[in-house]
Design an enzyme around this catalytic site. Structure first.
Site, PDB file in Angstrom:
ATOM      1  N   LYS A  31       0.416  -1.437   0.291  1.00 60.25           N
ATOM      2  CA  LYS A  31       0.541  -0.470   0.272  1.00 60.25           C
ATOM      3  C   LYS A  31       0.664   1.247  -0.201  1.00 60.25           C
ATOM      4  O   LYS A  31       2.025   1.478   0.026  1.00 60.25           O
ATOM      5  CB  LYS A  31      -0.934   0.384   1.276  1.00 60.25           C
ATOM      6  CG  LYS A  31      -0.374  -0.360   2.697  1.00 60.25           C
ATOM      7  CD  LYS A  31      -1.139  -0.865   3.835  1.00 60.25           C
ATOM      8  CE  LYS A  31      -0.192  -0.152   4.772  1.00 60.25           C
ATOM      9  NZ  LYS A  31      -1.610  -1.066   5.932  1.00 60.25           N
ATOM     10  N   ARG A 122     -10.725  -0.154  14.770  1.00 58.67           N
ATOM     11  CA  ARG A 122     -10.698   0.973  13.344  1.00 58.67           C
ATOM     12  C   ARG A 122     -11.712  -0.018  11.928  1.00 58.67           C
ATOM     13  O   ARG A 122     -12.307   0.877  10.976  1.00 58.67           O
ATOM     14  CB  ARG A 122      -9.438   0.651  13.411  1.00 58.67           C
ATOM     15  CG  ARG A 122      -8.423   1.635  12.131  1.00 58.67           C
ATOM     16  CD  ARG A 122      -6.953   1.860  11.703  1.00 58.67           C
ATOM     17  NE  ARG A 122      -6.886   0.393  11.343  1.00 58.67           N
ATOM     18  CZ  ARG A 122      -5.725  -0.160  10.829  1.00 58.67           C
ATOM     19  NH1 ARG A 122      -4.682   1.082  11.165  1.00 58.67           N
ATOM     20  NH2 ARG A 122      -5.470  -1.681  10.476  1.00 58.67           N
ATOM     21  N   TYR A 236      16.152  29.850   7.561  1.00 55.67           N
ATOM     22  CA  TYR A 236      15.034  31.014   8.353  1.00 55.67           C
ATOM     23  C   TYR A 236      14.845  31.321   9.358  1.00 55.67           C
ATOM     24  O   TYR A 236      15.447  30.447  10.216  1.00 55.67           O
ATOM     25  CB  TYR A 236      13.304  30.003   7.761  1.00 55.67           C
ATOM     26  CG  TYR A 236      13.541  30.210   6.094  1.00 55.67           C
ATOM     27  CD1 TYR A 236      12.828  31.534   6.430  1.00 55.67           C
ATOM     28  CD2 TYR A 236      12.651  29.365   5.760  1.00 55.67           C
ATOM     29  CE1 TYR A 236      12.146  31.895   4.218  1.00 55.67           C
ATOM     30  CE2 TYR A 236      12.154  29.376   4.624  1.00 55.67           C
ATOM     31  CZ  TYR A 236      12.210  30.587   3.768  1.00 55.67           C
ATOM     32  OH  TYR A 236      11.955  31.109   2.218  1.00 55.67           O
ATOM     33  N   MET A 285      10.874  24.238   2.350  1.00 55.87           N
ATOM     34  CA  MET A 285      10.067  23.466   1.664  1.00 55.87           C
ATOM     35  C   MET A 285      11.289  23.142   0.389  1.00 55.87           C
ATOM     36  O   MET A 285      10.875  21.550  -0.143  1.00 55.87           O
ATOM     37  CB  MET A 285       9.554  24.159   0.773  1.00 55.87           C
ATOM     38  CG  MET A 285       8.345  24.013  -0.332  1.00 55.87           C
ATOM     39  SD  MET A 285       7.733  24.984  -0.995  1.00 55.87           S
ATOM     40  CE  MET A 285       6.592  25.815   0.470  1.00 55.87           C
TER      41      MET A 285
END
Ligand SMILES: *Cc1c(COP(=O)(O)O)cnc(C)c1O
Length: 338
Positions: A31, A122, A236, A285
């Site tokens: 998956k 679940r 940053y 990013m």
């Protein structure tokens, strides 16, 4: 940006996990694009090694995978039969009475499997519901009946034994193949193996299969280097300031590529042929900055995931698990296979 994937190591891990459950057939869980590593390459390699049972989460994943596998490979859909789904050539794992009745109405005579809830709450048919529809489900001849363990990565957790006995109680006299265990359950021992095991993460070289071979190496190209002087900051929000002259390399990859921003200032490093280069400043990013002062020569690429710093170590720095690191690896990497 290159994500090197060792298909032979994936096959070796599958073979090793299958050998831990000698009485059971070993499936392969592929998956989320084989946990980010590429299901179109991983699944055929495992088929060649002998796997015939595959699991994905969604019908759309199953449809994408179907052309890459021969007809005798069974692709099971863990989300079951969702309204309007195209399940041609796929095997839904039906999770509720509603899914069962929908599936039998839409796909009479077609293969299906069933998931029971044994305590995780679940996915799966609840014990009370199972008593009510069990006879009808069994008469329709499911391929197998499965459940899923919530705490298999903690061998001493009491939920394991409780789920095992609930699963036994619900399936004892069904005379249908049974499946309970993913990677963690395989390692819990033979009581948990039944007829089919469903390893996922262990194939990809991460915990809880501590004996697995590493599978992924992530190499990031250096765009430029510069020297910063004492008092100058990097990145940053100016979270890191040089205390001495330092050589800084800027590499091409960032949180848009699944390199979680939470590794900033965590003590994590990039590696140059075994030498650690601490990541400094914020992960942005598309870019990461690392202190390469200790290198005589800065190579063209620095590694984030490598033998010195495997997936689970990266996950520790990020405050998460190997599963999330792997499945977050984005689409901008060249995935190369060996
Ligand atoms: C994801 C999943 C697996 C594989 O689990 P791992 O812990 O990755 O081995 C097996 N069964 C089900 C139902 C799953 O959702």
């Amino acid at each position: 940006m290159t994500l090197h994937i060792d298909l032979q190591a994936i096959v070796a891990n599958w073979t090793a996990l299958a050998a831990r459950a000698p009485g059971a057939r070993a499936a392969a869980v592929v998956k989320a694009d084989a946990y980010g590593l590429g299901a179109a390459k991983v699944a055929p390699a495992l088929y060649q090694a002998g796997a015939r049972d595959f699991f994905v989460a969604l019908a759309s994943e199953g449809r994408a995978l179907r052309p890459h596998l021969p007809d005798d490979a069974r692709i099971n859909i863990l989300s079951g039969h969702m309204e309007g789904a195209d399940l041609a050539g796929l095997v839904p794992v039906l999770n509720s009475p509603e899914q069962f009745f929908r599936d039998r109405a839409m796909r009479p005579g077609k293969p299906f499997a069933v998931q029971l809830d044994t305590g995780m709450n679940r996915l799966g048919i609840e014990p009370g519901e199972w008593s009510a529809i069990r006879a009808e489900v069994l008469a329709a001849k499911p391929d197998f009946i499965m459940s899923h363990l919530a705490c298999a990565d903690e061998p001493d957790h009491p939920a394991n034994a409780a789920q095992l006995s609930a699963f036994r109680a619900m399936t004892e006299d069904c005379n249908v193949p049974r499946s309970l265990s993913a990677t963690g359950g395989i390692l819990l021992g033979p009581d948990y193996h039944f007829d089919l095991v469903r390893p996922g993460i262990g194939l990809y070289g991460a915990l809880p299969f501590a004996d697995g071979q590493p599978v992924a190496r992530l190499s990031l190209p250096v765009i430029q280097t510069r020297t910063v002087q004492p008092g100058e900051f990097v990145g940053y929000s100016a979270t890191w300031t040089a205390d001495a002259p330092r050589r800084i390399a800027t590499v091409a990859a960032g949180y848009a590529d699944g390199i979680l921003r939470s590794i900033s200032s965590s003590g994590i490093s990039l590696y140059a042929a075994g030498t650690a280069c601490p990541v400094v400043g914020r992960v942005s990013m598309d870019l990461i900055t690392a202190d390469v002062t200790g290198l005589a020569d800065v190579p063209a690429e620095l590694d984030l995931i490598c033998p010195e710093q495997p997936v689970d170590r990266v996950a520790e720095f990020a405050g998460t698990i190997g599963y999330e690191i792997l499945t977050s690896l984005g689409h901008r990497y060249d995935r190369t296979y060996r």
